[in-house]
Scaffold this motif. Sequence first.
Motif, PDB file in Angstrom:
ATOM      1  N   LEU A 160       3.023 -11.691  28.222  1.00 12.26           N
ATOM      2  CA  LEU A 160       2.054 -12.614  27.826  1.00 12.26           C
ATOM      3  C   LEU A 160       2.876 -13.628  26.880  1.00 12.26           C
ATOM      4  O   LEU A 160       2.692 -14.813  26.902  1.00 12.26           O
ATOM      5  CB  LEU A 160       1.157 -11.950  26.796  1.00 12.26           C
ATOM      6  N   SER A 161       3.803 -13.045  26.008  1.00 15.11           N
ATOM      7  CA  SER A 161       4.750 -13.892  25.308  1.00 15.11           C
ATOM      8  C   SER A 161       5.467 -14.852  26.149  1.00 15.11           C
ATOM      9  O   SER A 161       5.693 -15.995  25.833  1.00 15.11           O
ATOM     10  CB  SER A 161       5.588 -13.076  24.379  1.00 15.11           C
ATOM     11  N   ARG A 162       6.016 -14.389  27.204  1.00 16.40           N
ATOM     12  CA  ARG A 162       6.753 -15.404  28.243  1.00 16.40           C
ATOM     13  C   ARG A 162       5.900 -16.389  28.521  1.00 16.40           C
ATOM     14  O   ARG A 162       6.321 -17.674  28.878  1.00 16.40           O
ATOM     15  CB  ARG A 162       7.622 -14.622  29.155  1.00 16.40           C
ATOM     16  N   GLU A 163       4.685 -15.955  28.986  1.00 18.16           N
ATOM     17  CA  GLU A 163       3.720 -17.046  29.723  1.00 18.16           C
ATOM     18  C   GLU A 163       3.381 -17.976  28.672  1.00 18.16           C
ATOM     19  O   GLU A 163       3.085 -19.200  28.786  1.00 18.16           O
ATOM     20  CB  GLU A 163       2.729 -16.359  30.280  1.00 18.16           C
ATOM     21  N   GLY A 164       3.338 -17.737  27.382  1.00 21.04           N
ATOM     22  CA  GLY A 164       3.092 -18.633  26.168  1.00 21.04           C
ATOM     23  C   GLY A 164       4.216 -19.282  25.845  1.00 21.04           C
ATOM     24  O   GLY A 164       4.025 -20.081  24.786  1.00 21.04           O
ATOM     25  N   GLY A 165       5.369 -19.184  26.671  1.00 18.67           N
ATOM     26  CA  GLY A 165       6.534 -20.178  26.115  1.00 18.67           C
ATOM     27  C   GLY A 165       7.378 -19.416  24.882  1.00 18.67           C
ATOM     28  O   GLY A 165       8.164 -20.234  24.317  1.00 18.67           O
ATOM     29  N   LEU A 166       7.067 -18.214  24.468  1.00 17.79           N
ATOM     30  CA  LEU A 166       7.914 -17.550  23.510  1.00 17.79           C
ATOM     31  C   LEU A 166       9.269 -17.119  23.871  1.00 17.79           C
ATOM     32  O   LEU A 166       9.453 -16.520  24.799  1.00 17.79           O
ATOM     33  CB  LEU A 166       7.060 -16.456  22.767  1.00 17.79           C
ATOM     34  N   THR A 167      10.304 -17.564  23.112  1.00 16.99           N
ATOM     35  CA  THR A 167      11.733 -17.081  23.366  1.00 16.99           C
ATOM     36  C   THR A 167      12.100 -15.830  22.690  1.00 16.99           C
ATOM     37  O   THR A 167      13.144 -15.174  23.027  1.00 16.99           O
ATOM     38  CB  THR A 167      12.561 -18.266  23.222  1.00 16.99           C
ATOM     39  N   HIS A 168      11.547 -15.454  21.498  1.00 17.78           N
ATOM     40  CA  HIS A 168      11.926 -14.274  20.482  1.00 17.78           C
ATOM     41  C   HIS A 168      10.366 -13.473  20.417  1.00 17.78           C
ATOM     42  O   HIS A 168       9.457 -14.039  20.095  1.00 17.78           O
ATOM     43  CB  HIS A 168      12.355 -14.765  19.573  1.00 17.78           C
ATOM     44  N   VAL A 169      10.603 -12.059  20.648  1.00 19.37           N
ATOM     45  CA  VAL A 169       9.573 -11.388  19.939  1.00 19.37           C
ATOM     46  C   VAL A 169      10.258 -10.422  18.846  1.00 19.37           C
ATOM     47  O   VAL A 169      11.294  -9.650  19.451  1.00 19.37           O
ATOM     48  CB  VAL A 169       9.148 -10.496  21.288  1.00 19.37           C
ATOM     49  N   ARG A 170       9.783 -10.307  17.798  1.00 20.28           N
ATOM     50  CA  ARG A 170      10.316  -9.403  16.955  1.00 20.28           C
ATOM     51  C   ARG A 170       9.456  -8.090  16.669  1.00 20.28           C
ATOM     52  O   ARG A 170       7.949  -8.196  17.028  1.00 20.28           O
ATOM     53  CB  ARG A 170      10.183  -9.993  15.589  1.00 20.28           C
ATOM     54  N   VAL A 171       9.922  -6.892  16.472  1.00 21.00           N
ATOM     55  CA  VAL A 171       9.005  -5.608  16.500  1.00 21.00           C
ATOM     56  C   VAL A 171       9.512  -5.111  15.181  1.00 21.00           C
ATOM     57  O   VAL A 171      10.626  -4.943  14.792  1.00 21.00           O
ATOM     58  CB  VAL A 171       9.411  -4.896  17.536  1.00 21.00           C
ATOM     59  N   LYS A 172       8.544  -4.796  14.319  1.00 19.60           N
ATOM     60  CA  LYS A 172       8.781  -3.843  13.122  1.00 19.60           C
ATOM     61  C   LYS A 172       8.557  -2.439  13.483  1.00 19.60           C
ATOM     62  O   LYS A 172       7.706  -1.938  13.776  1.00 19.60           O
ATOM     63  CB  LYS A 172       7.679  -4.495  12.117  1.00 19.60           C
ATOM     64  N   VAL A 173       9.872  -1.845  13.064  1.00 19.97           N
ATOM     65  CA  VAL A 173      10.123  -0.491  13.318  1.00 19.97           C
ATOM     66  C   VAL A 173      10.366   0.550  11.985  1.00 19.97           C
ATOM     67  O   VAL A 173      11.252  -0.048  11.181  1.00 19.97           O
ATOM     68  CB  VAL A 173      10.969  -0.243  14.657  1.00 19.97           C
ATOM     69  N   ASP A 174       9.816   1.475  11.886  1.00 19.80           N
ATOM     70  CA  ASP A 174      10.122   2.148  10.641  1.00 19.80           C
ATOM     71  C   ASP A 174      11.397   2.997  10.961  1.00 19.80           C
ATOM     72  O   ASP A 174      11.544   3.774  11.907  1.00 19.80           O
ATOM     73  CB  ASP A 174       8.951   3.301  10.269  1.00 19.80           C
TER      74      ASP A 174
END
Length: 194
Positions: free
Chosen positions: A30-44
């Motif tokens: 979904l993020s690629r389809e939306g044109g996002l180049t970066h995805v951040r994830v918050k991990v404990d």
Amino acid sequence: ADPLMIGPLVPDEQLADLYVRALLGYGLDLSREGGLTHVRVKVDLGEERGLSFFLNQGFQLLESRQYILAARRGIRRPAPTPIEGVRFGLSPAMLSSDYLRLYQELGWTERLAWTRPQVFEHLQQPGVHLLSARAVETYLGFSELQVRHDSAELTNFGVLPAFRGRGGVSAFLEHVLTFAVEQLELERVWVATL
């Protein structure tokens, strides 16, 4: 917007990994389809398995934060020390321009591109509580609490250099924590440290 928190309710670790991998794959598509180049994830980082999972999926560790428990309901906190001429309290009417000015003066950068309407909209969200330290009509610092269920995260906390070194920082922090535990009746307040 708040990050989406997921947690599969299945006891089998292998099945849980498959579930999360499928959900993550869908989110990345979904993020690629939306044109996002970066995805951040918050991990404990206290959860080694979660960190390993995301590293195995090709994510890179950009920065690390460790969350500490700053306050807990039922534990008596010392009263905030009063500082002559300085008031602490909720600031629901802080102007967006004051917020952005303080944000910049504190050396923070993440929200500097926000417009005044974006700041206003953010501060009006349920669960966002803005507290400030003021001398007369001048803001010396502010703190933001993000409330989720029975706990909160202290997402922003800062005071201007002129207010530091006189006990003002610790007094302001005590005020914020006391407000969260006593006024909002929260069970826990978490603070992220780099």
